[in-house]
Design an enzyme around this catalytic site. Structure first.
Site, PDB file in Angstrom:
ATOM      1  CE  LYS A  35      52.884  36.912  49.630  1.00  0.00           C
ATOM      2  NZ  LYS A  35      51.872  37.612  48.854  1.00  0.00           N
ATOM      3  CB  THR A  36      53.264  31.245  45.835  1.00  0.00           C
ATOM      4  OG1 THR A  36      52.657  31.647  47.064  1.00  0.00           O
ATOM      5  CG2 THR A  36      53.333  29.736  45.783  1.00  0.00           C
ATOM      6  CG  ASP A 219      54.223  30.545  50.084  1.00  0.00           C
ATOM      7  OD1 ASP A 219      54.295  31.785  50.218  1.00  0.00           O
ATOM      8  OD2 ASP A 219      53.517  30.012  49.204  1.00  0.00           O
ATOM      9  CD  GLU A 220      50.256  32.027  52.522  1.00  0.00           C
ATOM     10  OE1 GLU A 220      50.062  33.021  53.259  1.00  0.00           O
ATOM     11  OE2 GLU A 220      49.634  31.842  51.449  1.00  0.00           O
ATOM     12  CD  GLN A 249      47.601  37.380  51.662  1.00  0.00           C
ATOM     13  OE1 GLN A 249      46.987  36.352  51.433  1.00  0.00           O
ATOM     14  NE2 GLN A 249      48.535  37.839  50.855  1.00  0.00           N
ATOM     15  NE  ARG A 671      43.217  34.786  48.544  1.00  0.00           N
ATOM     16  CZ  ARG A 671      44.522  34.915  48.383  1.00  0.00           C
ATOM     17  NH1 ARG A 671      45.248  33.991  47.840  1.00  0.00           N
ATOM     18  NH2 ARG A 671      45.143  36.026  48.774  1.00  0.00           N
TER      19      ARG A 671
HETATM   20  P1  ATP Z   1      49.138  35.265  47.845  1.00  0.00           P
HETATM   21  O1  ATP Z   1      49.567  36.390  48.743  1.00  0.00           O
HETATM   22  O2  ATP Z   1      47.677  35.271  47.643  1.00  0.00           O
HETATM   23  O3  ATP Z   1      49.689  33.960  48.279  1.00  0.00           O
HETATM   24  P2  ATP Z   1      51.244  35.456  45.909  1.00  0.00           P
HETATM   25  O4  ATP Z   1      51.974  36.721  46.199  1.00  0.00           O
HETATM   26  O5  ATP Z   1      51.853  34.212  46.391  1.00  0.00           O
HETATM   27  O6  ATP Z   1      49.749  35.603  46.414  1.00  0.00           O
HETATM   28  P3  ATP Z   1      51.167  34.147  43.370  1.00  0.00           P
HETATM   29  O7  ATP Z   1      50.113  33.195  43.690  1.00  0.00           O
HETATM   30  O8  ATP Z   1      52.564  33.693  43.315  1.00  0.00           O
HETATM   31  O9  ATP Z   1      51.038  35.407  44.355  1.00  0.00           O
HETATM   32  O10 ATP Z   1      50.854  34.893  42.005  1.00  0.00           O
HETATM   33  C1  ATP Z   1      49.581  35.403  41.699  1.00  0.00           C
HETATM   34  C2  ATP Z   1      49.262  35.179  40.242  1.00  0.00           C
HETATM   35  O11 ATP Z   1      50.038  36.046  39.444  1.00  0.00           O
HETATM   36  C3  ATP Z   1      49.584  33.783  39.779  1.00  0.00           C
HETATM   37  O12 ATP Z   1      48.602  33.377  38.859  1.00  0.00           O
HETATM   38  C4  ATP Z   1      50.928  33.951  39.120  1.00  0.00           C
HETATM   39  O13 ATP Z   1      51.164  32.958  38.140  1.00  0.00           O
HETATM   40  C5  ATP Z   1      50.793  35.313  38.483  1.00  0.00           C
HETATM   41  N1  ATP Z   1      52.079  35.997  38.296  1.00  0.00           N
HETATM   42  C6  ATP Z   1      53.002  36.260  39.234  1.00  0.00           C
HETATM   43  N2  ATP Z   1      54.052  36.911  38.719  1.00  0.00           N
HETATM   44  C7  ATP Z   1      53.804  37.059  37.396  1.00  0.00           C
HETATM   45  C8  ATP Z   1      54.511  37.670  36.305  1.00  0.00           C
HETATM   46  N3  ATP Z   1      55.690  38.242  36.473  1.00  0.00           N
HETATM   47  N4  ATP Z   1      53.911  37.623  35.107  1.00  0.00           N
HETATM   48  C9  ATP Z   1      52.701  37.057  34.923  1.00  0.00           C
HETATM   49  N5  ATP Z   1      51.995  36.484  35.897  1.00  0.00           N
HETATM   50  C10 ATP Z   1      52.529  36.483  37.129  1.00  0.00           C
HETATM   51 MG    MG Z   2      51.168  32.766  47.744  1.00  0.00          MG
END
Ligand code: ATP
Ligand code: MG
Length: 829
Positions: A35-36, A219-220, A249, A671
């Site tokens: 997402k981020t 975000d969040e 979350q 995490r």
């Molecule tokens: P959270 O809910 O914990 O905030 P999130 O959904 O925001 O998580 P991110 O932090 O954006 O998730 O991504 C999680 C990890 O996966 C990061 O290390 C990110 O770089 C990696 N990632 C995300 N998308 C891809 C992709 N398409 N290919 C490879 N790595 C990815």
């Molecule tokens: Mg995130």
């Protein structure tokens, strides 16, 4: 050119989200699904495509740390300067807004921010001044009341009150606001409410920002509160609002966050695009399966699936220790092995439910000589000696800041007694002025001593006017007598070091080239003279972000926030140290920067400072689970998995509280990228008491096949239920409605021996019997029950069998009790 490989790496859903048309969108997805990353890539893509200039972007993150990381990633993706983009937390952004429009907001430009401890002491002072019985109206309750009202967008005059008690609270709320206004201070909730009100009341300003921010990205989103949501609605009327979140979350309901904002957003903004991301890129499946199984115990979920292609990885390691100290020692030993094996320290995080847990861990790390950094908790800027020093700085900045005045008027001791201060407060109240202004009216010896104090602070302000910020801080430490005070103190060494560190913090805040940075990681974004010149010319990207409208606001300009105001916007606009420079932003609008000291003080209030490891040093990361939201680490130690602690005793009695705790546990588990440790201790010293702990029910909710116990599980029913019964089996156990436990797969005597449980050759072991008896009694862990006398409660432990069977129940009002099941009549709910 936008580097194509950034889009190449995205999966189809992510790509669709990044490249959505300019319309409101909601991305709903589980932890680690990107997402981020999608949000950050979208910002880069929008700018690169010329759909918006950096100044047309408003991005909201949950922590300053997250803002810094986002900015660093954007910097790596886009070879242009990102000045002019607003990125930060709600509080940071509102601070920036209010500095820029302080006149519209009715605030001094150098208004000080009260953190929650400052706020509490301001409230206590108010109650004392008004002779209010603090038994009847406790300061803490009033603080909650005020913050809740503000977070609902309610001023005192609009707050409904139907009984004498709440009428009194409302009256005190009004008085409190008046006091803050008089002193030129603003609490956290006020930052938001005040900027919301300014936007609401001031049409040209509102229209300006509505035009300017073409894209708002949040975000969040699941943890926004009602006022934040209203703020977004107001500001985002013409914008494409892009919200990303995960209902699983949502962990800030206790502070007013409203997960219902996700549904409201879909409706109010007429969201056209709802995208779900289902692939987790962060964790191995053993970790992810734990998270998924755990969260499945919650009701009322929006429903998402998460899968990973990373493979099983290692099992989740679970450790039981006798004491909290042993837990800390084990953790340090494990960490040392990992570090010796090449793992970098910053990739190892230690998470805990409650701040008080960190002390024992810190002490073990300290003894082992492992550098660590604590986020949140007793932050650097919250330490007593630092708060004293900051109070002097605040007085130098604004002599009418009564909270700061009271903190240091007699610190170090100057023979100013409580009576003199009461006299002074009385005068100030009568004259409706600040304490500083009241001093000339105070006669006698008190007038002289307090007068000397005021002269000293006024002198400091004058003497330091031409100095660089760190030099000014240094001089204050000498002149105020703070250094001398701690030098004379027997155990003052550490405090002296902290004071020196404050000088360093001021020096880091003002970066080498004389610009305010405030953000170590973002220094690279500071502008050189030639970059400024380039920017003033427009720097070659499409300035569609409301540039025209900005001109009308040249007088107030836009806050030169950057790191200066605790925002990670851009590593700081060019504020020449000690001087005030006007610098055009990307739209050619002049920024009016705030003076470095005021900027530094705002930074101190907003930023979770950290001091345990030197800046840039590779250090282990310690934080509460709340503070870990959005972050990821190769290795995570999740400690203190005990009933009463996690889930927290305040929350466990009610389903909603328990579900929030479970979401918190879900955040904690997710995490970890590679390796997750979960530990609990049988006894723990907390708040000066030894507690005898029962293992957390959450451990029993993890799939056995994904976990590996590092210690034999021997204590009580909960232990057997969670583990040793099943440890002898290579494969899973399944709970079957008719028979209680049902064994699956093949019995593995070796595994049983390794786990140190009786080798029964596959026959039933005690836990099985107990499980059945517990089922007979109709009880299970975590179940809600009612007792005729004690009322409602939750089963936290079950022990013994037959007529000996007993259960520990955590009653909502009567507290925790052990009851004999053969006698107590418990009605399952
Ligand atoms: P959270 O809910 O914990 O905030 P999130 O959904 O925001 O998580 P991110 O932090 O954006 O998730 O991504 C999680 C990890 O996966 C990061 O290390 C990110 O770089 C990696 N990632 C995300 N998308 C891809 C992709 N398409 N290919 C490879 N790595 C990815
Ligand atoms: Mg995130």
């Amino acid at each position: 050119m936008f580097p194509d490989h950034l889009l190449d790496k995205l999966n189809d859903e992510q790509l669709a989200a990044v490249t959505l048309p300019d319309e409101p969108a909601l991305i709903l997805a589980g932890a680690g699904s990107g997402k981020t990353r999608v949000l950050t890539t979208r910002i880069a893509w929008l700018i690169q495509q010329g759909r918006v200039s950096p100044s047309g972007i408003l991005a909201v993150t949950f922590t300053n740390k997250a803002a810094k990381e986002m900015l660093a990633r954007l910097g790596a993706m886009l070879p242009i300067n990102l000045r002019g983009m607003w990125i930060g937390t709600f509080h940071g952004l509102c601070n920036r807004f209010l500095r820029a429009h302080h006149r519209d907001a009715g605030l001094p430009q150098t208004f000080q921010i009260l953190d929650s401890a400052d706020q509490l002491s301001a409230i206590k002072r108010l109650l004392k001044g008004l002779n209010v019985d603090d038994q009847k109206y406790p300061a803490k309750n009033l603080q909650h009341f005020i913050n809740n009202c503000k977070e609902e967008g309610l001023r005192a005059e609009k707050t409904p009150a139907h009984d004498p008690q709440s009428r009194k609270f409302v009256e005190l709320y009004e008085e409190y606001d008046r006091q803050c206004q008089r002193e030129g201070v603003v609490d956290f909730a006020e930052l938001l409410l005040r900027s919301y009100e300014v936007l609401l009341a001031n049409e040209p300003l509102r229209e300006h920002y509505q035009r300017r921010f073409r894209h708002i990205l949040v975000d969040e989103f699941q943890d926004t509160n009602n006022l934040q949501y209203k703020w977004l609605k107001l500001l985002g009327r013409q914008a494409s609002v892009f919200a990303v979140g995960d209902d699983d979350q949502s962990i800030y309901a206790f502070r007013g966050a409203n997960v219902g904002n996700m549904a409201a957003f879909e409706r109010d903004f007429r969201v056209q695009h709802l995208i779900k991301l289902e692939q987790n890129y962060r964790s191995y499946s053993n970790i992810l399966d734990c998270a998924n199984e755990l969260i499945a115990n919650n009701g009322n979920r929006l429903g998402k699936n998460l899968r990973t292609t990373r493979g099983h990885g290692e099992p989740v390691r679970i450790y039981e220790s006798m004491t909290d100290q042993q837990e800390a020692q084990w953790l340090v030993d494990e960490a040392q092995n990992l570090i010796a094996g090449g793992k970098s320290r910053s990739e190892i995080a230690v998470l805990y439910r409650s701040n008080a847990q960190s002390r024992v861990i810190e002490s073990a790390l300290f003894k082992a000589g492992i550098p660590y950094r604590v986020y949140g908790g007793l932050r650097f800027f919250e330490r007593a000696e630092i708060k004293h020093a900051l109070a002097y700085l605040r007085l130098m900045e604004n002599p009418h800041d009564d909270t700061a005045f009271l903190r240091v008027v007699n610190f170090p001791a100057r023979g100013i007694g409580a009576r003199s201060m009461e006299q002074l407060s009385d005068i100030a109240r009568e004259r409706q002025c600040s304490l500083h202004q009241a001093v000339p009216y105070l006669s006698g010896k008190a007038g002289k001593t307090i007068g000397d104090f005021v002269t000293m602070v006024d002198g400091l302000r004058f003497e330091t006017a031409g100095l660089r910020l760190p030099e000014a801080v240094d001089q204050m430490l000498e002149t105020s007598g703070l250094r001398a005070h701690y030098r004379a103190e027997k155990e003052g060494q550490e405090r002296l070091e902290n004071l020196d560190e404050l000088v360093n913090a001021a020096a880091n805040f003002i970066s080498d080239d004389g610009m305010v940075s405030g953000i170590a990681g973002a220094k690279g974004f500071g502008l050189s003279g030639s970059e400024q010149a380039a920017l003033a010319e427009g720097a070659g990207f499409d300035a569609t972000g409301g540039g025209q409208g900005d001109a009308g606001f040249g007088a107030d300009g836009l806050a030169a926030g950057g790191g200066a105001d605790g925002l990670a916007s851009d590593g700081g606009p060019a504020i020449a140290d000690g001087a005030i420079a006007l610098v055009p932003d990307a739209d050619g609008v002049l920024d009016l920067p705030i003076p470095p000291l005021a900027a530094f003080l705002a930074h101190a209030s907003l930023e979770a400072g950290d001091n345990q490891a030197e800046a840039g040093q590779d250090a282990m990361q310690l934080m509460t689970v709340h503070a870990a939201k959005g972050l990821e680490f190769d290795v995570v130690f999740l400690t203190g998995l005990e009933e009463g602690l996690f889930p927290h005793e305040n929350a466990a009695a009610e389903t909603s509280g328990l579900e929030e705790e479970r979401r918190l546990m879900y955040v904690a588990i997710t995490r970890a990228r590679e390796r997750l440790y979960i530990s609990h201790a049988q006894t723990r010293m907390l708040h000066g008491q030894t507690r005898y702990n029962v293992r957390s029910r959450f451990l029993g909710e993890l799939p056995e096949g994904c976990c590996k116990w590092l210690t034999p599980r021997i204590s009580g029913y909960a232990a057997q239920q969670a583990g040793s019964v099943k440890a002898g089996w290579k494969r899973d156990w399944k709970e079957s409605r008719s028979t209680g436990w049902e064994e699956l797969g093949e019995y593995d005597a070796k595994a049983a021996r390794r786990a140190d449980i009786p080798d029964t050759g596959g026959g039933p072991v005690p836990g099985w019997v107990q499980k059945q008896q517990a089922s007979d009694a109709g009880l299970r862990l975590g179940q809600s029950v009612r007792h005729a006398k004690f009322g409602e409660g939750v089963v936290t432990n079950i022990e013994g069998s037959g007529s000996d069977a007993r259960a520990q129940i955590n009653f909502r009002s009567a507290g925790s009790k052990w009851l004999a099941l053969s006698v107590a009549k418990l009605e399952p709910l």
